[in-house]
Design a protein around this motif. Structure first.
Motif, PDB file in Angstrom:
ATOM      1  N   LYS A   1      -2.999  -5.655  -3.191  1.00 12.19           N
ATOM      2  CA  LYS A   1      -2.808  -7.258  -3.862  1.00 12.19           C
ATOM      3  C   LYS A   1      -2.167  -6.689  -4.400  1.00 12.19           C
ATOM      4  O   LYS A   1      -1.170  -7.787  -4.385  1.00 12.19           O
TER       5      LYS A   1
ATOM      6  N   ASP B   1      -2.393  -0.744  -4.805  1.00 13.47           N
ATOM      7  CA  ASP B   1      -3.223  -1.195  -4.528  1.00 13.47           C
ATOM      8  C   ASP B   1      -2.961  -2.496  -3.252  1.00 13.47           C
ATOM      9  O   ASP B   1      -1.444  -3.003  -4.120  1.00 13.47           O
TER      10      ASP B   1
ATOM     11  N   SER C   1      -0.910   2.173  -9.410  1.00 12.47           N
ATOM     12  CA  SER C   1      -1.412   1.245  -7.997  1.00 12.47           C
ATOM     13  C   SER C   1      -0.560   1.415  -6.775  1.00 12.47           C
ATOM     14  O   SER C   1       0.658   0.714  -6.931  1.00 12.47           O
TER      15      SER C   1
ATOM     16  N   GLY D   1       0.758  -1.178   0.116  1.00 12.84           N
ATOM     17  CA  GLY D   1      -0.054  -0.173  -0.208  1.00 12.84           C
ATOM     18  C   GLY D   1       0.646   1.447  -0.340  1.00 12.84           C
ATOM     19  O   GLY D   1       0.048   2.490   0.144  1.00 12.84           O
TER      20      GLY D   1
END
Length: 288
Positions: free
Chosen positions: A80, A78, A76, A69
């Motif tokens: 994941k 993200d 991004s 993160g």
């Protein structure tokens, strides 16, 4: 004692019955015996294997949840996506860190006089080192299996099919095997297992962190990015991401980043050729 009873005696085994073998066959036979000896040693000291498993698992959990993160991957943040980006680097780091074990193990054999005992046997001189590196490769493979399970649990996935994923793991294991030959040379060059452990790790940290393993190289200064892009470690990580179909594949125009599979093969085979030659030569001088 009759001739028939002698034939049936447990002493009349391959280990005591000399056979005519070619040099390559003899070397392979001796190497497998030494590898078996080292694997049995690992079985008798299970804490070595257990701690070898704990360290990479800790790396996965710490990097995945502490840095997830906060690092931009393909535009991004993200978590994941970062975990998928991360795993090729963690897999490759894990197999290369087996180098320290090779260094310490060989240094310990040297200090305990085991090399002198091997020298007295009619065996291939290079088999002692080859057997040790094969045993380390088997241990790395077992660690990799556990690590894959942990990676799947934290959200890592493959997207290009099982055959390509197996090819990626094969490249990583080949690089790990190549690095164990560097470890073998270090173990033969120092005077104690403690020094071998330190010397086996001190160069691995800059090699793994000045790479694309944990952060994209695009954010590095130009000169450092060039070093990272031509790092053998980076080529294997890049190949893993391409073959896994994971995010964060470098867009650098450096040849190893554009052709990572071939670059990974080239670096691994070159390292094996150079450092196996140097290690066997060093061993022969030490045992001569």
């Amino acid at each position: 004692m009759t001739a028939d009873s002698l034939t049936k005696s447990p002493l009349a085994t391959d280990a005591y019955t000399p056979k005519s073998r070619g040099p390559l066959t003899q070397s392979a036979h001796d190497s497998l015996i030494i590898a078996r000896r080292n694997l049995l040693r690992m079985k008798r000291i299970p804490e070595v294997v257990i701690f070898g498993l704990i360290q990479p698992v800790m790396f996965v959990l710490l990097f995945a949840y502490v840095f997830g993160g906060s690092i931009n991957v393909d535009g991004s943040t993200d978590p994941k996506m970062f975990r998928e980006f991360l795993m090729a680097g963690i897999f490759t780091q894990t197999v290369t860190f087996a180098t320290a074990g090779s260094s310490a193990g060989i240094a310990e054999d040297m200090t305990k006089g085991l090399i002198d005992r091997f020298r007295s046997l009619p065996m291939s001189r290079g088999a002692v080192l080859t057997g040790r590196t094969i045993a380390d490769l088997v241990q790395s493979a077992l660690t990799m299996v556990v690590l894959v399970v942990v990676a799947l649990l934290v959200g890592w996935r493959i997207h290009e099919g099982v055959p390509k994923a197996l090819a990626a793991f094969g490249l990583m294991m080949l690089l790990g095997y190549a690095f164990t030959w560097i470890g073998a040379l270090i173990g033969l060059s120092v005077r104690s297992p403690e020094a071998a452990t330190s010397a086996g790790l001190i160069w691995l940290f800059p090699l793994t962190f000045v790479s694309n393993a944990f952060v994209p190289t695009a954010g590095m200064p130009g000169w450092l990015q060039t070093i990272a892009d031509w790092n053998p470690f980076s080529a294997t990580v890049q190949a893993g991401r391409v073959l896994f179909g994971n995010p964060g594949v470098s867009e650098s125009d450096a040849w190893p980043m554009e052709h990572p599979v071939w670059a990974s093969l080239f670096w691994s085979l070159l390292i094996i050729a150079v450092f196996r030659t140097l290690a066997v030569r060093k061993y022969r001088r030490a045992a001569g």
